[in-house]
Design a protein around this motif. Structure first.
Motif, PDB file in Angstrom:
ATOM      1  N   GLU A  50       7.052  -9.374  -0.461  1.00 41.73           N
ATOM      2  CA  GLU A  50       5.492  -9.136  -0.301  1.00 41.73           C
ATOM      3  C   GLU A  50       4.638  -8.479  -1.072  1.00 41.73           C
ATOM      4  OE1 GLU A  50       5.204  -7.980   3.773  1.00 41.73           O
ATOM      5  OE2 GLU A  50       6.771  -9.314   4.487  1.00 41.73           O
ATOM      6  N   ILE A  51       3.614  -9.145  -1.588  1.00 41.21           N
ATOM      7  CA  ILE A  51       2.583  -8.526  -2.328  1.00 41.21           C
ATOM      8  C   ILE A  51       1.399  -8.371  -1.722  1.00 41.21           C
ATOM      9  CG2 ILE A  51       1.571  -8.632  -4.656  1.00 41.21           C
ATOM     10  CD1 ILE A  51       3.951 -10.665  -5.581  1.00 41.21           C
ATOM     11  N   HIS A  52       0.944  -7.139  -1.336  1.00 45.76           N
ATOM     12  CA  HIS A  52      -0.040  -6.548  -0.928  1.00 45.76           C
ATOM     13  C   HIS A  52      -1.103  -6.122  -1.572  1.00 45.76           C
ATOM     14  CE1 HIS A  52       1.866  -7.382   3.203  1.00 45.76           C
ATOM     15  NE2 HIS A  52       3.001  -6.961   2.713  1.00 45.76           N
ATOM     16  N   GLU A  53      -2.161  -6.793  -2.242  1.00 41.71           N
ATOM     17  CA  GLU A  53      -3.116  -6.128  -2.882  1.00 41.71           C
ATOM     18  C   GLU A  53      -4.375  -5.803  -2.045  1.00 41.71           C
ATOM     19  OE1 GLU A  53      -6.127  -6.777  -6.754  1.00 41.71           O
ATOM     20  OE2 GLU A  53      -4.705  -8.447  -6.260  1.00 41.71           O
ATOM     21  N   VAL A  54      -4.498  -4.735  -1.531  1.00 42.37           N
ATOM     22  CA  VAL A  54      -5.654  -4.150  -0.626  1.00 42.37           C
ATOM     23  C   VAL A  54      -6.583  -3.232  -1.007  1.00 42.37           C
ATOM     24  CG1 VAL A  54      -3.970  -4.449   1.181  1.00 42.37           C
ATOM     25  CG2 VAL A  54      -4.086  -2.127   0.112  1.00 42.37           C
ATOM     26  N   ALA A  55      -7.710  -3.393  -0.567  1.00 41.07           N
ATOM     27  CA  ALA A  55      -8.869  -2.315  -0.733  1.00 41.07           C
ATOM     28  C   ALA A  55      -8.783  -1.369   0.581  1.00 41.07           C
ATOM     29  CB  ALA A  55     -10.322  -3.274  -0.791  1.00 41.07           C
ATOM     30  N   LEU A  56      -8.401  -0.071  -0.079  1.00 38.41           N
ATOM     31  CA  LEU A  56      -8.289   1.024   0.905  1.00 38.41           C
ATOM     32  C   LEU A  56      -9.536   1.815   0.952  1.00 38.41           C
ATOM     33  CD1 LEU A  56      -4.612   1.964   0.046  1.00 38.41           C
ATOM     34  CD2 LEU A  56      -5.504   0.512   2.121  1.00 38.41           C
ATOM     35  N   GLN A  79      12.911  -2.330   0.584  1.00 35.89           N
ATOM     36  CA  GLN A  79      12.385  -1.470  -0.747  1.00 35.89           C
ATOM     37  C   GLN A  79      10.933  -1.499  -0.854  1.00 35.89           C
ATOM     38  OE1 GLN A  79      14.433  -2.844  -4.117  1.00 35.89           O
ATOM     39  NE2 GLN A  79      16.437  -2.815  -3.298  1.00 35.89           N
ATOM     40  N   VAL A  80      10.372  -0.439  -1.230  1.00 33.95           N
ATOM     41  CA  VAL A  80       8.926  -0.362  -1.145  1.00 33.95           C
ATOM     42  C   VAL A  80       8.491   0.340  -2.870  1.00 33.95           C
ATOM     43  CG1 VAL A  80       6.931   0.546  -0.356  1.00 33.95           C
ATOM     44  CG2 VAL A  80       8.801  -0.053   1.079  1.00 33.95           C
ATOM     45  N   SER A  81       7.634  -0.388  -3.403  1.00 36.25           N
ATOM     46  CA  SER A  81       6.996  -0.007  -4.535  1.00 36.25           C
ATOM     47  C   SER A  81       5.453  -0.175  -4.576  1.00 36.25           C
ATOM     48  CB  SER A  81       7.647  -0.541  -5.824  1.00 36.25           C
ATOM     49  OG  SER A  81       7.649  -2.079  -5.685  1.00 36.25           O
ATOM     50  N   VAL A 114       7.040  -0.883   9.203  1.00 32.84           N
ATOM     51  CA  VAL A 114       7.269  -0.263   7.869  1.00 32.84           C
ATOM     52  C   VAL A 114       5.933   0.574   7.420  1.00 32.84           C
ATOM     53  CG1 VAL A 114       8.119  -0.660   5.380  1.00 32.84           C
ATOM     54  CG2 VAL A 114       9.125  -2.044   7.030  1.00 32.84           C
ATOM     55  N   THR A 115       6.358   1.915   7.507  1.00 32.21           N
ATOM     56  CA  THR A 115       4.960   2.726   7.168  1.00 32.21           C
ATOM     57  C   THR A 115       5.290   3.397   5.690  1.00 32.21           C
ATOM     58  OG1 THR A 115       4.806   3.294   9.527  1.00 32.21           O
ATOM     59  CG2 THR A 115       3.696   4.656   7.807  1.00 32.21           C
ATOM     60  N   LEU A 116       4.245   3.438   4.860  1.00 33.54           N
ATOM     61  CA  LEU A 116       4.335   3.934   3.494  1.00 33.54           C
ATOM     62  C   LEU A 116       3.290   5.207   3.736  1.00 33.54           C
ATOM     63  CD1 LEU A 116       4.806   0.773   3.336  1.00 33.54           C
ATOM     64  CD2 LEU A 116       4.151   0.972   0.945  1.00 33.54           C
ATOM     65  N   HIS A 117       3.885   6.166   2.815  1.00 32.82           N
ATOM     66  CA  HIS A 117       3.064   7.484   2.841  1.00 32.82           C
ATOM     67  C   HIS A 117       2.685   7.667   1.286  1.00 32.82           C
ATOM     68  CE1 HIS A 117       4.010   8.632   6.682  1.00 32.82           C
ATOM     69  NE2 HIS A 117       5.271   8.006   6.609  1.00 32.82           N
ATOM     70  N   PHE A 118       1.697   8.065   0.936  1.00 34.13           N
ATOM     71  CA  PHE A 118       1.209   8.293  -0.468  1.00 34.13           C
ATOM     72  C   PHE A 118      -0.038   9.212  -0.513  1.00 34.13           C
ATOM     73  CE2 PHE A 118      -0.371   4.122   1.392  1.00 34.13           C
ATOM     74  CZ  PHE A 118      -1.771   4.525   1.246  1.00 34.13           C
ATOM     75  N   LEU A 130       6.832  -5.142  -1.203  1.00 32.40           N
ATOM     76  CA  LEU A 130       7.878  -4.841  -0.178  1.00 32.40           C
ATOM     77  C   LEU A 130       8.992  -5.696  -0.433  1.00 32.40           C
ATOM     78  CD1 LEU A 130       5.379  -3.535   1.456  1.00 32.40           C
ATOM     79  CD2 LEU A 130       6.606  -3.820   3.500  1.00 32.40           C
ATOM     80  N   ARG A 131      10.181  -5.446  -0.379  1.00 35.27           N
ATOM     81  CA  ARG A 131      11.216  -6.253  -0.784  1.00 35.27           C
ATOM     82  C   ARG A 131      12.305  -6.073   0.437  1.00 35.27           C
ATOM     83  NH1 ARG A 131      10.038  -4.509  -5.711  1.00 35.27           N
ATOM     84  NH2 ARG A 131       9.256  -6.211  -7.386  1.00 35.27           N
ATOM     85  N   TYR A 132      12.950  -7.148   0.867  1.00 33.32           N
ATOM     86  CA  TYR A 132      13.796  -7.018   1.934  1.00 33.32           C
ATOM     87  C   TYR A 132      14.826  -8.175   1.991  1.00 33.32           C
ATOM     88  CZ  TYR A 132      10.182  -8.720   4.938  1.00 33.32           C
ATOM     89  OH  TYR A 132       9.341  -9.600   5.397  1.00 33.32           O
TER      90      TYR A 132
END
Length: 624
Positions: A50-56, A79-81, A114-118, A130-132
């Motif tokens: 999954e490729i998420h290009e987001v405006a945060l 996996q997350v990057s 799935v929660t990402l922290h940055f 995201l890969r799984y």
């Protein structure tokens, strides 16, 4: 209920509804790109990227993705990057909440989070990958295998400008062998290569749903049917059957329930109208019912006008007389007093024995007393007569009960139908909720039949309340008395002329049946004489000779118009023979109409407070 309490009640429900969305509160303004690549393996496993290009929003420190798990057996190797500056920064799976870590956890039996922290975001946009690996996602059938995927979960978590879902198969096929399909938001399907299918959607709104499917020849991938496939197949098979079946049953109940209630009322509760043909008009009372009883027969309850009609009926039968009250002072010399004097009426007791019914005797005694007083002022008796209304009503109702024209147990029947019908409505609602909880995964329409049961129960309640108020005898009386009421209501001057001799007899019935408006005017127009009771009884006539009356009028101390009015009064006082014969109704119409109005007001309107009952300050105008 306060807003806070409402929030407490509905918060869990709203949470369930929006659980499938990527949380907007995490600071995602929109998805510039939401792409999903599905690579089907030879062993029927599925690699997902999954490729998420987001405006945060500025300062955001986490991103959440919710993946549906109800149509797969397991998710592995997550996996997350993050793509940044032409490079890629990997995330470590840990529950510490530190930067560049992610954590996974089930949020329900059918979803994984799935929660990402940055670090705090400062860029206008960023891209997460995201890969799984997914096991047990393919459905196997002899006619062809299926791969279904919901890229956004339950619904789109936010606005998405562009989205591409790619499915890559382990071997190539001709276009005729591949059958792509999608449901929800519009998505265009392409087959750019013999082993690759793409679905493209643009400008997806938040909350939109999308599911892509691909059917391909059986035997290409190895595997067995997953455990959830049987449930999904059962759901797909039974959902339309239960849905349309429930709807059909509900419509049947909606039609049959009220029809059954009507049939029950028609055959069990209704009283058939008399077979004998009743004329539209009856010009005489159809039975010996008194005006009060006849009025209650048609009205269904005792009313003040029935008591007014009783007083007029007593007068028509010779029990009492009525006449305008005579001034105590000489009106020729009391001009100002006459201007201020309101029209008043006296009632004269004639024959108490003619008040034969209990309510007639009560009314007569309240007017003239048990000692049989011969003359009473209607104005002076207003309070006593108004206070007697409840007692007289009760006696009228008792007389009606003796006539056996009303159903004695009508209220009991209504209560029974209300109790059983209300219980049926409550039971159907409770059972409908239980069935809805159990079968909602198939269709929500399973609750429709219970709504039909509730409507049928309400129809039976209505049938109980529509139970006839009359007995068989009462019904026969009612249709005839209704024809008589129509006659009185529709009467014209020609009919009034034919019924002149019956005016005094018909007037109490017109009042009791509520059709007295304009009734007297019709008879006055055809020169009907006043009722015989509209006079002072002979023994009460003043001892005034004809010559004395004219000498009284001849005084020239009053204006001409007032002399003419006084002549009319004195003529009635001085000519007993004319009074005995009956004055023309048209001549006395204003005062006669006022008398009828005062009689009606006596029993229907509380009298004003007497001056003797007012506080001292009101009597003196504030002066001591």
């Amino acid at each position: 209920m306060s807003v806070k309490k409402l929030a407490v009640v509905f918060a869990p429900l709203l949470g369930l509804i929006f659980a499938g969305a990527v949380l907007a509160q995490q600071g995602v303004n929109e998805w510039l790109r939401f792409d999903v690549r599905l690579n089907l393996q030879q062993n029927s496993g599925l690699s997902v990227e999954e490729i998420h290009e987001v405006a945060l929003a500025s300062g955001v420190t986490q991103f959440t993705r919710i993946i549906p798990t109800d149509r797969l057996e397991a998710i592995q190797n997550v996996q997350v990057s993050q793509l940044s500056g032409g490079g890629q920064r990997g995330f470590v799976q840990a529950d510490t909440g530190q930067d560049f870590t992610f954590e996974t956890k089930p949020v329900s039996a059918s979803e994984m989070e799935v929660t990402l922290h940055f670090p705090p975001n400062n860029a206008s946009s960023t891209t997460f990958v995201l890969r799984y690996f997914v096991a047990g996602v393919v459905r196997f059938y002899g006619t062809g295998d299926w791969l279904d995927w919901r890229p956004y979960g339950g619904s789109a978590p936010g606005a998405i400008k562009s989205s591409t879902i790619e499915i890559r198969l382990p071997s190539g096929f001709t276009k005729n062998q591949l059958k792509p399909a999608s449901t929800g938001v519009a998505a265009e399907a392409f087959v750019p290569e013999d082993n690759r299918v793409e679905f493209r959607a643009n400008n997806v709104a938040r909350g939109d749903e999308l599911e892509v499917s691909l059917q391909f020849p059986h035997g290409v991938v190895a595997g067995t049917s997953p455990a959830w496939q049987q449930q999904a197949d059962s759901l797909a098979y039974w959902s339309p059957i239960l849905g349309w079946g429930s709807l059909a049953v509900a419509l049947l109940l909606l039609l049959a329930g009220p029809l059954a209630a009507y049939g029950w009322w028609y055959w069990k509760l209704r009283i058939a109208p008399p077979k004998a043909k009743i004329p539209h008009h009856l010009n005489l009372p159809p039975s010996k019912l008194s005006p009060a009883v006849a009025g209650m027969l048609l009205d269904g309850k005792s009313m003040p006008r029935h008591i007014s009609a009783t007083l007029l009926d007593l007068a028509a039968r010779g029990a009492l007389h009525a006449f305008p009250a005579q001034p105590e002072t000489n009106p020729l010399f009391e001009e100002e007093a006459e201007k201020e004097r309101e029209l008043a009426f006296d009632l004269y007791g004639v024959d108490q024995n003619k008040a034969v019914r209990s309510y007639e005797a009560t009314l007569y005694s309240r007017i003239f007393g048990f000692q049989g007083s011969r003359k009473r002022s209607l104005a002076d008796m207003r309070r006593a007569l108004f206070m007697a209304v409840p007692e007289i009503k009760t006696q009228i109702e008792a007389d009606v009960a003796k006539a056996a024209v009303f159903q004695v147990d009508r209220e009991r029947v209504r209560r029974q139908y209300l109790a059983f019908g209300g219980a049926a409505v409550l039971f159907s609602l409770i059972l409908g909720l239980v069935v809805l909880v159990i079968f909602s995964r198939f269709t929500y329409m399973v609750a429709c039949p219970f709504m039909g049961v509730a409507v049928a129960a309400i129809a039976f309640i209505a049938a109980g309340y529509a139970a006839p108020k009359h007995t068989v005898v009462g019904q026969k009386h009612a249709v005839r008395w209704e024809a008589f009421r129509r006659y009185l209501k529709d009467m014209d001057t020609a009919a009034a002329k034919q019924a002149q001799s019956n005016y005094a007899r018909l007037l109490p019935y017109a009042v009791a049946l509520g059709v007295d408006k304009g009734f007297t005017e019709k008879f006055a127009a055809v020169k009907t004489p006043a009722p015989a009771w509209w006079s002072i009884p002979p023994e009460k006539l003043p001892d005034t000779s004809h010559q004395d009356a004219h000498d009284w009028v001849s005084a020239r101390q009053r204006p001409q118009a007032q002399q003419q009015r006084t002549k009319s009064v004195i003529r009635r006082l001085g000519e007993p023979e004319q009074m005995k014969a009956g004055l023309p109704l048209k001549e006395i119409q204003p005062e006669f109409t006022e008398f009828l109005s005062q009689v009606a007001e006596t029993f229907s309107k509380a009298p004003p407070m007497d001056e003797t009952e007012l506080p001292e300050a009101d009597l003196t105008g504030g002066r001591k």
